[in-house]
Write a protein that holds these residues in place. Structure first.
Motif, PDB file in Angstrom:
ATOM      1  N   GLU A  58      -8.350  12.371   3.526  1.00 15.27           N
ATOM      2  CA  GLU A  58      -7.407  11.254   3.586  1.00 15.27           C
ATOM      3  C   GLU A  58      -7.601  10.396   4.832  1.00 15.27           C
ATOM      4  O   GLU A  58      -7.414   9.178   4.797  1.00 15.27           O
TER       5      GLU A  58
ATOM      6  N   ARG B 197       0.851  -1.194   0.000  1.00 20.39           N
ATOM      7  CA  ARG B 197       0.000   0.000   0.000  1.00 20.39           C
ATOM      8  C   ARG B 197       0.884   1.240   0.000  1.00 20.39           C
ATOM      9  O   ARG B 197       1.686   1.411   0.910  1.00 20.39           O
ATOM     10  N   GLU B 198       0.741   2.045  -1.037  1.00 21.76           N
ATOM     11  CA  GLU B 198       1.524   3.282  -1.154  1.00 21.76           C
ATOM     12  C   GLU B 198       3.014   3.016  -0.990  1.00 21.76           C
ATOM     13  O   GLU B 198       3.735   3.744  -0.300  1.00 21.76           O
TER      14      GLU B 198
END
Length: 398
Positions: A370, A180-181
């Motif tokens: 976010e 993830r990211e």
């Protein structure tokens, strides 16, 4: 009289001779270990075409270092034929895989409750976690890339195997390695029986109805109609349809739902070499202000419905760009417990757009904060996408 009889017999002889000649020209004698067999010329051509396959099977059965199982060789050949197309959605399924696949479309199976697809880089990507499942509770998110399952590397090339590994009996565990990211971490998740409740409804302030569809299985259209009828009986003046994190499902259910929302007209067109169809809504349509929530977890069948609503100007889309799966699959059931799932066509929205790899851009692009995580129930305080949809519908109520 005798001369006439001669000509009749001659004609009959010619006919019989021609029939025999035609028959002989279309059959072939094939030598087998235990003798010869007569087959049609078409069958003979197939035998010639696949003779190398038979030779490989014979060699491995007779000479491979360990004893081999011919049924495993056959399954490998069938899977290899489907895999050679390099289409992750075209797969041959053995009995267990086919049973698991058919079970999921009916709404109940053992697993962790995430829906996955393949991106352009051949990664296995989480389209969405399913509401109230182990995957969602473990914090799996749309866009997560699954790198390994139980320490075995996976990719789009073995999507079907990866999905089968994530499923299993209730109470057992599966370990996922997730990216993830740019950061990698592991999650060990306990499997449960996944019972899909695909429709949730609620009446919001100002008589604005809210219906969330989590995916399209065999009961979704009926459940959606029941929810819609309930909200209408409560005096609904507008509707918000939430398709966020909806990975798709059965096309037929999508069309049945479109009958309740869209006026009479085209919903989607499928185009392939042998499958070209137009699917229509019967109408008369909803007849109320409509906003549809979408995000990157909205894929396939949910994109069909959202695309039709946008193109037909029946409502507006609010949220972020959708996933972009514009391929149609169909199933061959071989009757012995195995099956073939293969891509038969591409689908096109009413305006003629194929969204494969591109997705659908909403009329109103609204990103969530976010730090915000979508709630199980509608949240008119923190859910910026829902708040925008609510404002739009409210402004259109007469």
């Amino acid at each position: 009289m005798a001369k006439k009889r001669f000509y009749i017999l001659l004609a009959m002889l010619l006919i019989v001779t021609n029939v025999i000649t035609f028959a002989l020209a279309n059959v072939v004698s094939v030598a087998l270990p235990n003798g010869k067999v007569i087959v049609s010329r078409e069958e003979y051509q197939l035998i010639k075409k696949y003779s190398k396959l038979f030779e490989i099977e014979k060699t491995l059965e007779n000479r491979y270092v360990d004893r081999v199982n011919s049924s495993i060789l056959l399954e490998g050949a069938l899977k290899g034929m489907a895999n050679s197309l390099e289409d992750p959605y075209t797969v041959y399924m053995n009995k267990k895989e086919f049973s698991d696949f058919m079970t999921q479309t009916t709404g109940t199976y053992g697993g962790i409750g995430i829906v996955v697809a393949v991106d352009k880089e051949d990664h296995i990507v989480v389209v969405s976690p399913i509401k109230n499942t182990p995957g969602e509770r473990a914090g799996i998110k749309s866009g997560d890339i699954i790198v390994e399952v139980n320490n075995k590397k996976v990719s789009g090339k073995n999507l079907d195997e990866a999905v089968a590994m994530m499923r299993g009996p209730q109470g057992t565990e599966v370990t996922l390695t997730i990216m993830r990211e740019g950061k990698t971490f592991t999650k060990t998740i306990t499997r449960e029986i996944i019972k899909l409740e695909t429709v949730y409804d609620e009446m919001l302030p100002d008589k604005i109805g809210y219906i969330k569809i989590t995916m399209f299985d065999q009961s979704t259209a009926d459940d959606f109609k029941a929810a819609l009828d309930k909200l209408k009986s409560q005096g609904m003046k507008g509707l918000i349809l939430d398709l966020r994190d909806n990975p798709g499902g059965l096309l037929e259910e999508t069309i049945d739902i479109s009958n309740l929302i869209l006026p009479k007209g085209v919903v989607v067109t499928t185009k392939g070499r042998v499958d070209n169809k137009e699917y229509y809504s019967k109408g008369p349509g909803l007849g109320l202000p409509l906003a549809v929530l979408v995000n990157k977890g909205s894929a396939s069948a949910s994109e069909i419905l959202a695309g039709a609503i946008k193109d037909r100007k029946v409502g507006v889309l609010v949220g972020s760009n959708t996933f972009g799966k514009g391929l149609v699959q169909t199933i061959v059931d071989f009757g012995d417990g195995t099956g073939l799932k293969y891509t038969i066509a591409r689908y096109y929205t009413p305006n003629g757009t194929n969204i494969q790899g591109k997705g659908i851009e909403p009329n109103y692009v609204v990103e969530l904060p976010e730090s915000y995580t979508l709630q199980d129930t509608p949240d008119l305080k923190g859910d910026t996408q829902l708040i925008k949809a609510f404002e739009i519908v409210k402004s259109e109520i007469k």
